[in-house]
Design a protein around this motif. Structure first.
Motif, PDB file in Angstrom:
ATOM      1  N   LEU A 137      75.460   1.301  55.923  1.00  0.00           N
ATOM      2  CA  LEU A 137      75.685   2.754  55.940  1.00  0.00           C
ATOM      3  C   LEU A 137      76.801   3.137  54.970  1.00  0.00           C
ATOM      4  CD1 LEU A 137      74.794   5.437  57.196  1.00  0.00           C
ATOM      5  CD2 LEU A 137      76.489   5.065  58.994  1.00  0.00           C
ATOM      6  N   LEU A 138      77.860   2.362  54.949  1.00  0.00           N
ATOM      7  CA  LEU A 138      78.956   2.615  54.011  1.00  0.00           C
ATOM      8  C   LEU A 138      78.475   2.454  52.574  1.00  0.00           C
ATOM      9  CD1 LEU A 138      81.931   3.227  53.423  1.00  0.00           C
ATOM     10  CD2 LEU A 138      82.407   0.779  53.725  1.00  0.00           C
ATOM     11  N   ASP A 139      77.684   1.436  52.344  1.00  0.00           N
ATOM     12  CA  ASP A 139      77.136   1.227  50.999  1.00  0.00           C
ATOM     13  C   ASP A 139      76.308   2.427  50.548  1.00  0.00           C
ATOM     14  OD1 ASP A 139      78.334  -1.265  51.024  1.00  0.00           O
ATOM     15  OD2 ASP A 139      76.472  -2.340  51.545  1.00  0.00           O
ATOM     16  N   GLU A 140      75.495   2.950  51.460  1.00  0.00           N
ATOM     17  CA  GLU A 140      74.678   4.131  51.138  1.00  0.00           C
ATOM     18  C   GLU A 140      75.557   5.327  50.805  1.00  0.00           C
ATOM     19  OE1 GLU A 140      71.924   7.369  53.459  1.00  0.00           O
ATOM     20  OE2 GLU A 140      71.823   5.298  54.158  1.00  0.00           O
ATOM     21  N   PHE A 141      76.599   5.556  51.615  1.00  0.00           N
ATOM     22  CA  PHE A 141      77.490   6.696  51.355  1.00  0.00           C
ATOM     23  C   PHE A 141      78.170   6.573  49.999  1.00  0.00           C
ATOM     24  CE2 PHE A 141      78.251   7.507  56.173  1.00  0.00           C
ATOM     25  CZ  PHE A 141      77.042   8.166  56.258  1.00  0.00           C
ATOM     26  N   LYS A 142      78.652   5.385  49.701  1.00  0.00           N
ATOM     27  CA  LYS A 142      79.338   5.183  48.415  1.00  0.00           C
ATOM     28  C   LYS A 142      78.372   5.354  47.243  1.00  0.00           C
ATOM     29  CE  LYS A 142      83.152   2.282  49.922  1.00  0.00           C
ATOM     30  NZ  LYS A 142      83.820   0.983  49.797  1.00  0.00           N
ATOM     31  N   LYS A 143      77.177   4.824  47.392  1.00  0.00           N
ATOM     32  CA  LYS A 143      76.175   4.905  46.324  1.00  0.00           C
ATOM     33  C   LYS A 143      75.773   6.357  46.051  1.00  0.00           C
ATOM     34  CE  LYS A 143      71.419   3.528  45.339  1.00  0.00           C
ATOM     35  NZ  LYS A 143      70.225   2.930  45.914  1.00  0.00           N
ATOM     36  N   ASN A 144      75.641   7.159  47.085  1.00  0.00           N
ATOM     37  CA  ASN A 144      75.117   8.525  46.947  1.00  0.00           C
ATOM     38  C   ASN A 144      76.188   9.606  47.072  1.00  0.00           C
ATOM     39  OD1 ASN A 144      72.370   7.662  46.686  1.00  0.00           O
ATOM     40  ND2 ASN A 144      72.417   7.212  48.880  1.00  0.00           N
ATOM     41  N   GLN A 145      77.450   9.236  47.044  1.00  0.00           N
ATOM     42  CA  GLN A 145      78.531  10.198  47.272  1.00  0.00           C
ATOM     43  C   GLN A 145      78.451  11.392  46.321  1.00  0.00           C
ATOM     44  OE1 GLN A 145      82.519   8.758  46.664  1.00  0.00           O
ATOM     45  NE2 GLN A 145      83.406  10.437  47.846  1.00  0.00           N
ATOM     46  N   GLN A 146      78.311  11.143  45.058  1.00  0.00           N
ATOM     47  CA  GLN A 146      78.297  12.249  44.091  1.00  0.00           C
ATOM     48  C   GLN A 146      77.068  13.137  44.292  1.00  0.00           C
ATOM     49  OE1 GLN A 146      80.953  12.904  42.030  1.00  0.00           O
ATOM     50  NE2 GLN A 146      79.868  14.858  41.895  1.00  0.00           N
ATOM     51  N   GLN A 147      75.945  12.530  44.557  1.00  0.00           N
ATOM     52  CA  GLN A 147      74.722  13.301  44.811  1.00  0.00           C
ATOM     53  C   GLN A 147      74.890  14.197  46.048  1.00  0.00           C
ATOM     54  OE1 GLN A 147      71.255  10.852  45.399  1.00  0.00           O
ATOM     55  NE2 GLN A 147      70.000  12.549  46.123  1.00  0.00           N
ATOM     56  N   TYR A 148      75.454  13.644  47.134  1.00  0.00           N
ATOM     57  CA  TYR A 148      75.693  14.434  48.345  1.00  0.00           C
ATOM     58  C   TYR A 148      76.647  15.596  48.057  1.00  0.00           C
ATOM     59  CZ  TYR A 148      73.733  10.504  51.089  1.00  0.00           C
ATOM     60  OH  TYR A 148      72.943   9.530  51.619  1.00  0.00           O
ATOM     61  N   ALA A 149      77.730  15.294  47.354  1.00  0.00           N
ATOM     62  CA  ALA A 149      78.732  16.327  47.056  1.00  0.00           C
ATOM     63  C   ALA A 149      78.122  17.447  46.214  1.00  0.00           C
ATOM     64  CB  ALA A 149      79.929  15.710  46.337  1.00  0.00           C
ATOM     65  N   ASP A 150      77.380  17.088  45.175  1.00  0.00           N
ATOM     66  CA  ASP A 150      76.756  18.105  44.319  1.00  0.00           C
ATOM     67  C   ASP A 150      75.774  18.969  45.098  1.00  0.00           C
ATOM     68  OD1 ASP A 150      78.207  17.089  42.199  1.00  0.00           O
ATOM     69  OD2 ASP A 150      76.526  15.935  41.353  1.00  0.00           O
ATOM     70  N   GLN A 151      74.983  18.348  45.943  1.00  0.00           N
ATOM     71  CA  GLN A 151      73.977  19.086  46.714  1.00  0.00           C
ATOM     72  C   GLN A 151      74.631  20.058  47.689  1.00  0.00           C
ATOM     73  OE1 GLN A 151      71.274  16.553  48.838  1.00  0.00           O
ATOM     74  NE2 GLN A 151      69.969  18.238  49.488  1.00  0.00           N
ATOM     75  N   ILE A 152      75.666  19.615  48.420  1.00  0.00           N
ATOM     76  CA  ILE A 152      76.342  20.480  49.396  1.00  0.00           C
ATOM     77  C   ILE A 152      77.042  21.634  48.686  1.00  0.00           C
ATOM     78  CG2 ILE A 152      78.238  20.560  51.077  1.00  0.00           C
ATOM     79  CD1 ILE A 152      75.681  19.311  52.159  1.00  0.00           C
ATOM     80  N   ARG A 153      77.669  21.363  47.564  1.00  0.00           N
ATOM     81  CA  ARG A 153      78.332  22.437  46.805  1.00  0.00           C
ATOM     82  C   ARG A 153      77.304  23.448  46.279  1.00  0.00           C
ATOM     83  NH1 ARG A 153      81.790  18.012  44.440  1.00  0.00           N
ATOM     84  NH2 ARG A 153      83.756  18.172  45.543  1.00  0.00           N
ATOM     85  N   LYS A 154      76.173  22.952  45.855  1.00  0.00           N
ATOM     86  CA  LYS A 154      75.138  23.818  45.283  1.00  0.00           C
ATOM     87  C   LYS A 154      74.582  24.788  46.338  1.00  0.00           C
ATOM     88  CE  LYS A 154      70.648  23.709  42.980  1.00  0.00           C
ATOM     89  NZ  LYS A 154      69.562  22.849  42.508  1.00  0.00           N
ATOM     90  N   VAL A 155      74.274  24.284  47.521  1.00  0.00           N
ATOM     91  CA  VAL A 155      73.691  25.149  48.556  1.00  0.00           C
ATOM     92  C   VAL A 155      74.760  25.866  49.384  1.00  0.00           C
ATOM     93  CG1 VAL A 155      71.526  23.880  48.744  1.00  0.00           C
ATOM     94  CG2 VAL A 155      73.432  23.251  50.209  1.00  0.00           C
ATOM     95  N   GLN A 156      76.022  25.523  49.167  1.00  0.00           N
ATOM     96  CA  GLN A 156      77.170  26.156  49.837  1.00  0.00           C
ATOM     97  C   GLN A 156      76.971  26.220  51.355  1.00  0.00           C
ATOM     98  OE1 GLN A 156      77.947  29.893  47.848  1.00  0.00           O
ATOM     99  NE2 GLN A 156      78.868  28.844  46.104  1.00  0.00           N
ATOM    100  N   THR A 157      76.772  25.053  51.925  1.00  0.00           N
ATOM    101  CA  THR A 157      76.517  24.937  53.362  1.00  0.00           C
ATOM    102  C   THR A 157      77.707  24.281  54.051  1.00  0.00           C
ATOM    103  OG1 THR A 157      74.164  24.715  52.932  1.00  0.00           O
ATOM    104  CG2 THR A 157      74.929  23.969  55.070  1.00  0.00           C
ATOM    105  N   THR A 158      77.971  24.771  55.257  1.00  0.00           N
ATOM    106  CA  THR A 158      79.003  24.187  56.100  1.00  0.00           C
ATOM    107  C   THR A 158      78.371  23.834  57.441  1.00  0.00           C
ATOM    108  OG1 THR A 158      80.762  25.464  55.060  1.00  0.00           O
ATOM    109  CG2 THR A 158      81.217  24.596  57.256  1.00  0.00           C
ATOM    110  N   THR A 159      78.603  22.603  57.889  1.00  0.00           N
ATOM    111  CA  THR A 159      78.147  22.193  59.221  1.00  0.00           C
ATOM    112  C   THR A 159      79.358  21.737  60.020  1.00  0.00           C
ATOM    113  OG1 THR A 159      77.703  19.937  58.479  1.00  0.00           O
ATOM    114  CG2 THR A 159      75.852  21.483  58.435  1.00  0.00           C
ATOM    115  N   LYS A 160      79.416  22.201  61.255  1.00  0.00           N
ATOM    116  CA  LYS A 160      80.486  21.794  62.172  1.00  0.00           C
ATOM    117  C   LYS A 160      79.837  21.279  63.440  1.00  0.00           C
ATOM    118  CE  LYS A 160      83.903  25.010  60.438  1.00  0.00           C
ATOM    119  NZ  LYS A 160      84.799  26.114  60.701  1.00  0.00           N
ATOM    120  N   ALA A 161      80.195  20.081  63.821  1.00  0.00           N
ATOM    121  CA  ALA A 161      79.601  19.452  65.002  1.00  0.00           C
ATOM    122  C   ALA A 161      80.563  19.496  66.180  1.00  0.00           C
ATOM    123  CB  ALA A 161      79.223  18.017  64.692  1.00  0.00           C
ATOM    124  N   LYS A 162      79.975  19.663  67.349  1.00  0.00           N
ATOM    125  CA  LYS A 162      80.733  19.618  68.602  1.00  0.00           C
ATOM    126  C   LYS A 162      80.001  18.664  69.538  1.00  0.00           C
ATOM    127  CE  LYS A 162      82.282  22.434  72.453  1.00  0.00           C
ATOM    128  NZ  LYS A 162      82.148  23.722  73.121  1.00  0.00           N
TER     129      LYS A 162
END
Length: 194
Positions: A103-128
């Motif tokens: 799981l850590l390997d996946e996060f590190k590998k795709n970190q930039q892709q995840y960051a770009d996608q979240i910034r592009k769609v301007q989404t915020t998720t908050k979990a409780k």
């Protein structure tokens, strides 16, 4: 007592064993108190040993590991479902801090892709956290499985204004691994479909 015996005309020797002397009563009371105190001391030692065994035995260690794994699963479930596009790097760092292995390997590998996608769609998720439980634990192997339910509230910024929040309950299965330096972390995470 001599006065009473003198009135009757009897001597001390004739009074016999019918009335215990005060010294005999004190000796008997002392012996009874000593026996009760000895039994109390034995009970304290026996229950003390039983308490120490329960508090420091293998069952106590298993219970402590279970509590640690469950507390970690609760926090990991919240961390992996929370991300704010305005602080996406911090959120992804939380994801990485909660993960290990594949799981850590996946996060590190795709970190930039995840960051770009979240910034592009301007989404915020908050979990409780709603609830979490361990479904399996192997303390010796340092592995556990957990399930968690979290309410995830999502907002999206459109034309500079946030949308109305939408809350959805998400159920997650986590495969946990105890790491030597940072406690329990997720080696795998997947959504549980209804």
């Amino acid at each position: 007592m001599r006065a009473l015996l003198a009135r009757r005309g009897a001597t001390d020797d004739e009074a016999g064993p019918t009335a215990p002397r005060p010294a005999d009563r004190i000796t008997l009371a002392t012996r009874v108190a000593a026996v009760v105190a000895g039994l109390g001391l034995v009970a304290v030692v026996v229950f003390g040993v039983m308490w120490w065994t329960a508090a420091n035995g293998s069952a106590a260690k298993t219970a402590a590991a279970r509590d640690d794994a469950l507390a970690s699963a609760r926090q990991i479930a919240v961390n992996l479902q929370s991300l704010d596009y305005t602080t996406v790097d911090k959120g992804l760092a939380n994801w990485e801090a909660s993960a290990t292995g594949p799981l850590l390997d996946e996060f590190k590998k795709n970190q930039q892709q995840y960051a770009d996608q979240i910034r592009k769609v301007q989404t915020t998720t908050k979990a409780k956290l709603v609830d979490a439980a361990l479904s399996d634990i192997d303390v010796a192997a340092g592995k556990a499985k957990a399930v968690a339910a979290v309410d995830v509230t999502t907002t999206q910024t459109v034309n500079g204004a946030p949308s109305l929040p939408i809350t959805k309950q998400v159920r997650i299965q986590l495969d946990l691994v105890r790491t030597p330096d940072a406690g329990w972390k997720a080696a795998a995470a997947s959504a549980i479909r209804s």
